[in-house]
Design an enzyme around this catalytic site. Structure first.
Site, PDB file in Angstrom:
ATOM      1  N   SER A   1       0.837  -1.200   0.000  1.00 33.30           N
ATOM      2  CA  SER A   1       0.000   0.000   0.000  1.00 33.30           C
ATOM      3  C   SER A   1       0.872   1.250   0.000  1.00 33.30           C
ATOM      4  CB  SER A   1      -0.842  -0.038   1.282  1.00 33.30           C
ATOM      5  OG  SER A   1      -1.433   1.203   1.532  1.00 33.30           O
TER       6      SER A   1
ATOM      7  N   TYR B   1      -2.152  -1.254  11.038  1.00 27.26           N
ATOM      8  CA  TYR B   1      -2.400  -1.766   9.683  1.00 27.26           C
ATOM      9  C   TYR B   1      -1.236  -1.403   8.758  1.00 27.26           C
ATOM     10  CZ  TYR B   1      -3.810  -1.877   4.852  1.00 27.26           C
ATOM     11  OH  TYR B   1      -3.806  -2.114   3.496  1.00 27.26           O
TER      12      TYR B   1
ATOM     13  N   LYS C   1       1.960  -3.711   6.591  1.00 26.34           N
ATOM     14  CA  LYS C   1       2.405  -3.644   5.186  1.00 26.34           C
ATOM     15  C   LYS C   1       3.916  -3.396   5.121  1.00 26.34           C
ATOM     16  CE  LYS C   1      -1.503  -4.570   3.456  1.00 26.34           C
ATOM     17  NZ  LYS C   1      -1.714  -5.908   2.910  1.00 26.34           N
TER      18      LYS C   1
HETATM   19  P1  NAD Z   1     -11.070  -7.013   1.358  1.00 25.15           P
HETATM   20  O1  NAD Z   1     -11.285  -6.974   2.818  1.00 25.15           O
HETATM   21  O2  NAD Z   1     -12.222  -6.736   0.464  1.00 25.15           O
HETATM   22  O3  NAD Z   1     -10.449  -8.429   0.909  1.00 25.15           O
HETATM   23  C1  NAD Z   1      -9.600  -9.162   1.747  1.00 25.15           C
HETATM   24  C2  NAD Z   1     -10.148 -10.583   1.804  1.00 25.15           C
HETATM   25  O4  NAD Z   1      -9.277 -11.370   2.623  1.00 25.15           O
HETATM   26  C3  NAD Z   1     -11.531 -10.664   2.427  1.00 25.15           C
HETATM   27  O5  NAD Z   1     -12.380 -11.427   1.585  1.00 25.15           O
HETATM   28  C4  NAD Z   1     -11.315 -11.365   3.767  1.00 25.15           C
HETATM   29  O6  NAD Z   1     -12.423 -12.162   4.136  1.00 25.15           O
HETATM   30  C5  NAD Z   1     -10.072 -12.178   3.468  1.00 25.15           C
HETATM   31  N1  NAD Z   1      -9.238 -12.492   4.643  1.00 25.15           N
HETATM   32  C6  NAD Z   1      -8.770 -11.651   5.602  1.00 25.15           C
HETATM   33  N2  NAD Z   1      -8.034 -12.328   6.491  1.00 25.15           N
HETATM   34  C7  NAD Z   1      -8.027 -13.625   6.085  1.00 25.15           C
HETATM   35  C8  NAD Z   1      -7.455 -14.815   6.602  1.00 25.15           C
HETATM   36  N3  NAD Z   1      -6.750 -14.819   7.740  1.00 25.15           N
HETATM   37  N4  NAD Z   1      -7.655 -15.984   5.942  1.00 25.15           N
HETATM   38  C9  NAD Z   1      -8.365 -16.002   4.786  1.00 25.15           C
HETATM   39  N5  NAD Z   1      -8.951 -14.913   4.271  1.00 25.15           N
HETATM   40  C10 NAD Z   1      -8.776 -13.737   4.910  1.00 25.15           C
HETATM   41  O7  NAD Z   1      -9.857  -6.021   1.034  1.00 25.15           O
HETATM   42  P2  NAD Z   1      -9.335  -5.469  -0.368  1.00 25.15           P
HETATM   43  O8  NAD Z   1      -9.694  -4.047  -0.451  1.00 25.15           O
HETATM   44  O9  NAD Z   1      -9.731  -6.402  -1.440  1.00 25.15           O
HETATM   45  O10 NAD Z   1      -7.771  -5.537  -0.105  1.00 25.15           O
HETATM   46  C11 NAD Z   1      -7.001  -6.621  -0.567  1.00 25.15           C
HETATM   47  C12 NAD Z   1      -5.557  -6.394  -0.139  1.00 25.15           C
HETATM   48  O11 NAD Z   1      -5.098  -5.152  -0.677  1.00 25.15           O
HETATM   49  C13 NAD Z   1      -5.346  -6.299   1.366  1.00 25.15           C
HETATM   50  O12 NAD Z   1      -4.119  -6.919   1.671  1.00 25.15           O
HETATM   51  C14 NAD Z   1      -5.262  -4.812   1.621  1.00 25.15           C
HETATM   52  O13 NAD Z   1      -4.499  -4.520   2.754  1.00 25.15           O
HETATM   53  C15 NAD Z   1      -4.553  -4.346   0.357  1.00 25.15           C
HETATM   54  N6  NAD Z   1      -4.802  -2.941   0.016  1.00 25.15           N
HETATM   55  C16 NAD Z   1      -6.077  -2.506  -0.135  1.00 25.15           C
HETATM   56  C17 NAD Z   1      -6.314  -1.178  -0.448  1.00 25.15           C
HETATM   57  C18 NAD Z   1      -7.721  -0.655  -0.578  1.00 25.15           C
HETATM   58  O14 NAD Z   1      -7.890   0.568  -0.512  1.00 25.15           O
HETATM   59  N7  NAD Z   1      -8.721  -1.481  -0.794  1.00 25.15           N
HETATM   60  C19 NAD Z   1      -5.229  -0.299  -0.624  1.00 25.15           C
HETATM   61  C20 NAD Z   1      -3.930  -0.796  -0.483  1.00 25.15           C
HETATM   62  C21 NAD Z   1      -3.734  -2.132  -0.153  1.00 25.15           C
HETATM   63  C1  WQD Z   2      -9.558   9.584   1.178  1.00 27.76           C
HETATM   64  C2  WQD Z   2      -9.728  11.055   1.495  1.00 27.76           C
HETATM   65  C3  WQD Z   2     -10.127  11.513   3.812  1.00 27.76           C
HETATM   66  C4  WQD Z   2     -14.067   9.799   4.207  1.00 27.76           C
HETATM   67  C5  WQD Z   2      -6.865   4.542   3.065  1.00 27.76           C
HETATM   68  C6  WQD Z   2      -5.814   3.848   3.878  1.00 27.76           C
HETATM   69  C7  WQD Z   2      -4.631   3.502   3.017  1.00 27.76           C
HETATM   70  C8  WQD Z   2      -5.073   2.696   1.792  1.00 27.76           C
HETATM   71  C9  WQD Z   2      -6.162   3.392   1.054  1.00 27.76           C
HETATM   72  C10 WQD Z   2      -4.969   0.376   2.320  1.00 27.76           C
HETATM   73  C11 WQD Z   2      -9.008  11.463   2.780  1.00 27.76           C
HETATM   74  C12 WQD Z   2     -11.297  11.942   2.968  1.00 27.76           C
HETATM   75  C13 WQD Z   2     -12.853  10.203   3.699  1.00 27.76           C
HETATM   76  C14 WQD Z   2     -15.045  10.778   4.524  1.00 27.76           C
HETATM   77  C15 WQD Z   2     -13.527  12.486   3.799  1.00 27.76           C
HETATM   78  N1  WQD Z   2      -5.624   1.438   2.157  1.00 27.76           N
HETATM   79  N2  WQD Z   2     -12.597  11.520   3.499  1.00 27.76           N
HETATM   80  N3  WQD Z   2     -14.739  12.092   4.286  1.00 27.76           N
HETATM   81  O1  WQD Z   2      -7.172   7.568   3.941  1.00 27.76           O
HETATM   82  O2  WQD Z   2      -6.301   7.945   1.591  1.00 27.76           O
HETATM   83  O3  WQD Z   2      -6.325   5.717   2.508  1.00 27.76           O
HETATM   84  O4  WQD Z   2      -7.239   3.694   1.960  1.00 27.76           O
HETATM   85  O5  WQD Z   2      -3.807   0.178   2.305  1.00 27.76           O
HETATM   86  O6  WQD Z   2      -3.758   2.784   3.801  1.00 27.76           O
HETATM   87  O7  WQD Z   2      -5.409   4.720   4.918  1.00 27.76           O
HETATM   88  O8  WQD Z   2      -8.485   6.771   1.917  1.00 27.76           O
HETATM   89  O9  WQD Z   2     -10.840   6.787   1.253  1.00 27.76           O
HETATM   90  O10 WQD Z   2     -10.271   6.828   3.715  1.00 27.76           O
HETATM   91  O11 WQD Z   2      -9.835   8.834   2.343  1.00 27.76           O
HETATM   92  O12 WQD Z   2     -13.300  13.682   3.627  1.00 27.76           O
HETATM   93  O13 WQD Z   2     -16.144  10.500   4.982  1.00 27.76           O
HETATM   94  O14 WQD Z   2     -11.121  11.294   1.730  1.00 27.76           O
HETATM   95  O15 WQD Z   2      -9.892  12.434   4.840  1.00 27.76           O
HETATM   96  O16 WQD Z   2      -8.508  12.741   2.596  1.00 27.76           O
HETATM   97  P1  WQD Z   2      -7.037   7.106   2.567  1.00 27.76           P
HETATM   98  P2  WQD Z   2      -9.922   7.230   2.331  1.00 27.76           P
END
Ligand code: NAD
Ligand code: WQD
Length: 344
Positions: A131, A156, A160
C-alpha cells in the site's frame, strides 16, 4: 498471458480487489483459479457474481491462512499452482488502532504461512498487496518506488511495511521464487457491469463507499475531513485508481514474475493513476457524472490523514506495460452503478 500459466492461487479472493483480479485472470486465459478466504470481510456469494461477469467460477476453499496448516493442505492438493497472489488481510486503519494484536496476528502470521507454502511447494511467483501507506507523509510529489518510506501511522500500515521487509528477507534465501510488491494507492470503483464491487460488511471508512452510500440514502450525510490543508482547495489530495486497473496489474505482474525479465527480487511497483485529486474534486466528479447532489458538510480533520499523496507509476508502465485505462469519471460511474445494484 503466458501459455504455461494455467493455475493461480489467490488468498482473499472473495474480497474487493481479489474478486476483480479473479475475473481478470480468467479473462487472460488462466484455466484454474483457486480462491482461499475465511469470509471475515466478504461472503461466498462473491463467486456467483464472478461467474455472472465472466462465466467462470474459481475453485474455492473456506480457510483461515493465519492458521498453520490450512493453506498447506490446499497447496498439497494442488501441485499445479504456479503463482500465489496474496490479498488476504484485515485492512481497516481505524480498527487496527483498536485491535493491534488481531491485525498483527492475521496479517503477519497469514503472510508467513503463505511464504512457507510458496517455499515448500516451490511456487514460482508471489505477488503481495502492499500500500502507499508505506510512504507515510512525504513532501516530494509524485512518489516513486525510491521515495523513502516512513514510520506508518497505524498498526495496519505497519503490517504492510513489515510484510515488505519479511518478503525482502525471504527473497534473499529464495532467489528462485520471484516476488513482486504492488503498492496500491486508492483503489475505487467497481466492474463496469455493475455486477460486482466492494461489499461493506463493516461501517465504511473510505471516501468513495461513503459517497455512494450517502447518495443511496443509507448514510444521511457525510463530512469532508478538513479544508485547511495546504492544497489547492484545502482538502486532502489522493490518487484514485480503478479497481479493474489494479486487477489488470496483477495479471501483468504475474506474467512478469513468471519470466526471466524479472531480475530484481523482490521487484516493487507503485500502482496509481498518477493524478492527484482532492476530496472536493472527487465529490464534484461523482455529482457531475451521476447527475446527483450529495449531502455533505465540511468537518474537522481526521486524525492520521496526510495532506497529499499521488503516484509516479512510470516504472509499472515501463516494466509491466501497465497503464490505467479508466478515468476518474469511470470510477465514479461504476461505483454508483454497483451501489444501485446492491440495493436491488
Ligand atoms: P477485502 O477486505 O475486500 O479483501 C480481503 C479478503 O481477505 C476478504 O475477503 C477477507 O475475508 C479475506 N481475509 C482476511 N483475512 C483472512 C485470513 N486470515 N484468511 C483467509 N482470508 C482472509 O480487502 P481489499 O480491499 O480487497 O484488499 C485486498 C488487499 O489489498 C489487502 O491486503 C489490503 O491490505 C490491500 N490494500 C487494499 C487497499 C484498498 O484501498 N482497498 C489499498 C492498499 C492495499
Ligand atoms: C480519502 C480522502 C479523507 C471519508 C486509506 C488507507 C490507506 C489505503 C487506502 C490500504 C481522505 C477523505 C474520507 C469521509 C472524507 N488502504 N474523506 N470524508 O485515507 O487515503 O487511505 O485507503 O492500504 O492505507 O489509509 O483513503 O478513502 O479513507 O480517504 O473527507 O467520509 O477522503 O480524509 O482525505 P485514505 P480514504
Amino acid at each position: 498471458m503466458n501459455k504455461e500459466l494455467s493455475c493461480v492461487l489467490v488468498t482473499g479472493g472473495a474480497g474487493y480487489i481479489g474478486s476483480h483480479t479473479i475475473i481478470e485472470l480468467f479473462n487472460a486465459g488462466v484455466q484454474t483459479v483457486i480462491s482461499v478466504d475465511n469470509y471475515s470481510n466478504s461472503t461466498e456469494e462473491t463467486y456467483a457474481r464472478i461467474e455472472a461477469v465472466c462465466g467462470k467460477n474459481p475453485v474455492h476453499y473456506e480457510a483461515d491462512i493465519s492458521h498453520p496448516g490450512h493453506l498447506k493442505t490446499i497447496c498439497k492438493a494442488h501441485p499445479e499452482i504456479q503463482g500465489i497472489i496474496h490479498f488476504a488481510a484485515l485492512k481497516a486503519v481505524g480498527e487496527s488502532v483498536e485491535k493491534p494484536l488481531e491485525y498483527y496476528r492475521n496479517n503477519l502470521d497469514g503472510l508467513l504461512h503463505v511464504l512457507e507454502c510458496v517455499a515448500e511447494f516451490q511456487i514460482k511467483s508471489f505477488i503481495f498487496s502492499s500500500s502507499c501507506t508505506v510512504y507515510g507523509q512525504t513532501s516530494v510529489f509524485p512518489v516513486n518506488e525510491n521515495t523513502p518510506l516512513s514510520e506508518p501511522e497505524s498498526p495496519y500500515g505497519y503490517t504492510k511495511l513489515a510484510g515488505e521487509r519479511i518478503i525482502r528477507d525471504f527473497a534473499v534465501i529464495h532467489p528462485e521464487i520471484h516476488c513482486v510488491l504492488l503498492r496500491y494507492f486508492n483503489p475505487v470503483g467497481a466492474h463496469p457491469s455493475g455486477l460486482i464491487g466492494e461489499i461493506q460488511l463493516q461501517k465504511p471508512n473510505n471516501l468513495v463507499p461513503i459517497i455512494t452510500m450517502s447518495a443511496a440514502g443509507i448514510l444521511p450525510a457525510f463530512s469532508v475531513h478538513g479544508n485547511d490543508y495546504p492544497t489547492r482547495d484545502g482538502t486532502c489530495i489522493r490518487d484514485y485508481v480503478h479497481v479493474c486497473d489494479i486487477a489488470d496489474a496483477h495479471v501483468k505482474a504475474l506474467r512478469f514474475s513468471q519470466s526471466e525479465v524479472q531480475t530484481v527480487n523482490p521487484e516493487i511497483f507503485n500502482l496509481g493513476s498518477g493524478e492527484g485529486v482532492s476530496v472536493l474534486e472527487a465529490i464534484k466528479a461523482f455529482e457531475r457524472v451521476n447527475q446527483l447532489v450529495l449531502n455533505y458538510a465540511i468537518g474537522p480533520r481526521r486524525a492520521g490523514d496526510i495532506s497529499a499523496i499521488y503516484s509516479d507509476s512510470s516504472k509499472a508502465e515501463k516494466q509491466l506495460q501497465w497503464k490505467p485505462a479508466y478515468t476518474l469519471d469511470d470510477m465514479m460511474a461504476s461505483a454508483w452503478k454497483w451501489q444501485q445494484n446492491l440495493g436491488k
